[in-house]
Design a protein around this motif. Sequence first.
Motif, mmCIF file in Angstrom:
data_model
loop_
_atom_site.group_PDB
_atom_site.id
_atom_site.type_symbol
_atom_site.label_atom_id
_atom_site.label_comp_id
_atom_site.label_asym_id
_atom_site.label_seq_id
_atom_site.Cartn_x
_atom_site.Cartn_y
_atom_site.Cartn_z
ATOM 1 N N ARG A 303 0.830 -1.205 0.000
ATOM 2 C CA ARG A 303 0.000 0.000 0.000
ATOM 3 C C ARG A 303 0.871 1.265 0.000
ATOM 4 N NH1 ARG A 303 -5.176 0.517 1.419
ATOM 5 N NH2 ARG A 303 -5.224 -1.481 2.522
ATOM 6 N N ALA A 304 2.012 1.198 0.675
ATOM 7 C CA ALA A 304 2.875 2.380 0.774
ATOM 8 C C ALA A 304 3.415 2.820 -0.582
ATOM 9 C CB ALA A 304 4.036 2.086 1.727
ATOM 10 N N ASP A 305 3.467 1.908 -1.572
ATOM 11 C CA ASP A 305 4.024 2.239 -2.886
ATOM 12 C C ASP A 305 2.966 2.594 -3.920
ATOM 13 O OD1 ASP A 305 6.683 1.758 -2.082
ATOM 14 O OD2 ASP A 305 6.427 -0.393 -2.374
ATOM 15 N N VAL A 306 1.689 2.587 -3.530
ATOM 16 C CA VAL A 306 0.606 2.779 -4.504
ATOM 17 C C VAL A 306 0.720 4.127 -5.199
ATOM 18 C CG1 VAL A 306 -1.883 3.120 -4.755
ATOM 19 C CG2 VAL A 306 -1.018 1.195 -3.420
ATOM 20 N N THR A 307 0.874 5.205 -4.437
ATOM 21 C CA THR A 307 0.896 6.554 -5.023
ATOM 22 C C THR A 307 2.014 6.688 -6.046
ATOM 23 O OG1 THR A 307 0.017 7.469 -2.962
ATOM 24 C CG2 THR A 307 1.051 9.007 -4.487
ATOM 25 N N LYS A 308 3.218 6.231 -5.691
ATOM 26 C CA LYS A 308 4.370 6.349 -6.594
ATOM 27 C C LYS A 308 4.148 5.553 -7.879
ATOM 28 C CE LYS A 308 7.989 3.829 -5.866
ATOM 29 N NZ LYS A 308 9.223 3.226 -5.283
ATOM 30 N N ILE A 309 3.645 4.325 -7.750
ATOM 31 C CA ILE A 309 3.445 3.467 -8.924
ATOM 32 C C ILE A 309 2.352 4.025 -9.827
ATOM 33 C CG2 ILE A 309 2.700 1.176 -9.679
ATOM 34 C CD1 ILE A 309 5.560 1.290 -8.626
ATOM 35 N N LEU A 310 1.270 4.507 -9.238
ATOM 36 C CA LEU A 310 0.180 5.070 -10.052
ATOM 37 C C LEU A 310 0.656 6.292 -10.824
ATOM 38 C CD1 LEU A 310 -3.045 4.787 -7.849
ATOM 39 C CD2 LEU A 310 -2.136 3.210 -9.532
ATOM 40 N N GLU A 311 1.421 7.151 -10.167
ATOM 41 C CA GLU A 311 1.929 8.344 -10.853
ATOM 42 C C GLU A 311 2.830 7.946 -12.015
ATOM 43 O OE1 GLU A 311 3.873 10.640 -7.890
ATOM 44 O OE2 GLU A 311 2.011 11.415 -6.998
ATOM 45 N N GLY A 312 3.683 6.926 -11.818
ATOM 46 C CA GLY A 312 4.571 6.465 -12.878
ATOM 47 C C GLY A 312 3.810 5.887 -14.060
ATOM 48 N N ILE A 313 2.777 5.095 -13.794
ATOM 49 C CA ILE A 313 1.979 4.501 -14.879
ATOM 50 C C ILE A 313 1.289 5.592 -15.684
ATOM 51 C CG2 ILE A 313 -0.011 3.032 -15.389
ATOM 52 C CD1 ILE A 313 0.766 1.336 -12.964
ATOM 53 N N GLY A 319 -1.764 9.045 -19.302
ATOM 54 C CA GLY A 319 -3.127 8.960 -18.763
ATOM 55 C C GLY A 319 -4.026 7.996 -19.516
ATOM 56 N N LYS A 320 -3.495 7.343 -20.568
ATOM 57 C CA LYS A 320 -4.321 6.427 -21.376
ATOM 58 C C LYS A 320 -4.248 5.010 -20.794
ATOM 59 C CE LYS A 320 -3.426 9.029 -25.620
ATOM 60 N NZ LYS A 320 -2.404 9.936 -25.071
ATOM 61 N N ALA A 321 -4.708 4.854 -19.581
ATOM 62 C CA ALA A 321 -4.662 3.544 -18.924
ATOM 63 C C ALA A 321 -5.813 3.422 -17.940
ATOM 64 C CB ALA A 321 -3.337 3.360 -18.199
ATOM 65 N N TYR A 322 -6.385 2.227 -17.898
ATOM 66 C CA TYR A 322 -7.374 1.913 -16.862
ATOM 67 C C TYR A 322 -6.606 1.278 -15.701
ATOM 68 C CZ TYR A 322 -10.646 -0.991 -14.253
ATOM 69 O OH TYR A 322 -11.352 -1.605 -13.248
ATOM 70 N N ILE A 323 -6.748 1.864 -14.511
ATOM 71 C CA ILE A 323 -6.037 1.368 -13.328
ATOM 72 C C ILE A 323 -7.047 1.127 -12.213
ATOM 73 C CG2 ILE A 323 -4.180 1.791 -11.686
ATOM 74 C CD1 ILE A 323 -3.085 3.910 -13.646
ATOM 75 N N ASN A 324 -7.018 -0.046 -11.655
ATOM 76 C CA ASN A 324 -7.900 -0.377 -10.537
ATOM 77 C C ASN A 324 -7.060 -0.908 -9.382
ATOM 78 O OD1 ASN A 324 -10.264 -0.939 -9.034
ATOM 79 N ND2 ASN A 324 -10.193 -3.073 -9.693
ATOM 80 N N VAL A 325 -7.146 -0.244 -8.251
ATOM 81 C CA VAL A 325 -6.464 -0.686 -7.036
ATOM 82 C C VAL A 325 -7.538 -1.053 -6.021
ATOM 83 C CG1 VAL A 325 -4.899 -0.052 -5.172
ATOM 84 C CG2 VAL A 325 -4.478 0.802 -7.477
#
Length: 657
Positions: A303-313, A319-325
């Motif tokens: 969970r601690a890495d979610v923000t960093k990974i989402l920003e990188g993706i 922004g052309k990606a569907y992301i579900n956490v």
Amino acid sequence: MFRPEEMVKIEVITLNRYKDGLLTYLHENGAVEVRELNVKVAQRDSPNEYHRKAASYSITISRLVDFLRAHKRKGKGSIKEFIFPPERKKRKYKYEGIEKLIKDVEEFLSKVEPEVKAIEAKITSLQTEIERIKSDISVLELLSSLNIDVSYLRSTDMLEIVVGTVDRNRFKPLLEEVSKATRGRVVVVSKELKDRVLAVFVFLKGDYEKANPILAKYSLERIEIPEGEGTPRELIREYEAKLKEIEKDLEDARKDAEKLAEKYYEDVVFYKELVENERDKSSVLPMLARTNMTFALTGWLPRADVTKILEGIKRLTGGKAYINVREPSEEELEEIPIKLNNPGWAKPFEMLTEMYGVPRYDEIDPTPIITFTYSFFFGFMLTDFMYGLIVGLVAALLVKGHKKLNDGTYKFAYTLLISSFFTMFMGAIFGSYFGNALDLVGFHVPRVWDTFENALVVLQLALAIGLAHLFTGYTIGFIVKLKNGDKKGALFDQLSWMLIILGIVVLALASGSQSAKLTGEVIFGIGLVLFAIGEVVNNKGLAALLIISDFFGFVGSWLSYARLMALALATSGIAMVVNILVQMIWGIKFLYIGPIVGVILFIGGQLFSVAINSLGAFVHSLRLQYVEFFGTFYSGDGKPFEPFKAKREVSELEFEA
């Protein structure tokens, strides 16, 4: 602390053109464990030609690395380098896609591979020639006993000449049978060599076919005659001269290989790491699903890495990606990967937990507890202030030298460093400084207990510590089972033993008080009843047998803590034996032999004692954690977190995310 890292599930769908960049980003960050997608509306992804080339080139470059490493100038290999290993410098590589990387690798190989292979082939050829000459010299040395011109031992147009050795006991019947088969048309020259006979058989060409099966029947070991003319001794001198020339050529070739290693080794290792990471990166492709335009991946990340990974993706895909956490479901509980999460002072001890097995997601991480209990048990068993000081000094040096690497040596040394403080503390309690060395030289050593004079007290202390350790384990198990909704297990499997232990403690401390004794008996009785009911509920028909078996199993686990006392006595005993031997030798005054040998024996004996008793303390302290303590509450059945992560020792990727 006490809980593994919180994990969440991530699902990503984006366009195929972002695949290489996205996988490279995740690979370099190493925060996501990619899992296989199970979908029916799309097909599995697969490696393309560039990924296959990366796998192929990794094999090719590995061979070059092995050859150059074998001919690389060896370092001094000093103790200083072991304690303070130099940090490997990382070389940067600007990553512009797998196609560009493969092109760079091919360009590098086109230059380096022919040079390395040429010198490798030359060295191999020279080594083969040297082995052949040495073999020929060995044959000539064998033939020298005959003192016959070697050219006479080769077959001619009319004669077939066979040279070989045969067992001494078989030579006479062989000779008789060959003579009979050829009607005496055979000439034999022989020489006895210990238990074998060296023989030369000369046949007419027409008789050879009759004699050959007989030679095979008696197991004649044939000798191939080396080239050249003259006696064996003359040829040996020629071959030895030739051998020296070729050995000089081999030495020159090795020097050339050494120059190549100095020139290319670091580059070859660098490109090897690049292609191996690319090969490993492609290993997740079959876990992905794809269509003609898109691909999808899923996995777990902290969970601690979610923000960093989402920003990188989002940056990579524009922004052309569907992301579900999402949070893990109840059904996914057993498949959640476990990443231990402990403060810095306990982190190196995760190595000990991982050796047994990581906890399940719904279990407690025992690492902070065993950080204390393992170190304390180690100190109790080694229980000598000076031994602890020696172990601590060595461990401190290794910790300082390997901290930057954070490798296994650092983690192991850290556990020893913490354990050394407990060892010194327990050594001071028992007044042990190289055993009884200070007592023997007249110092008054303050001590709370003496390991030999107060052995019964030490045993009682060890058993009391064992009860406390087991009670802690059962209490943790009670909390975990209660939290996970297993009320029956908490009541019968955990609380029952907690009450039994409490009952034993109260009875032991009763000291003649009838009320305290009655209280202890009640607590013990309630625990015993709960334990018996639990055996009946869990085992039904086998309950009667298992009640006895499991109860005495608990008693056995408790008594196992007596090893704390046993190893403490062993440490003191070995140190005492060394001291007594030194005392006996010290009195020899002739040429100061006594003091000189005594000092050597004292230092060597005490260092041996440190080593052997430290090993025993390490093993038995681990056993008390793994068998007795973990057996009360811990399964270790979790799946370790295995992130999709690049291995970077000599390379650093410059990658625009």
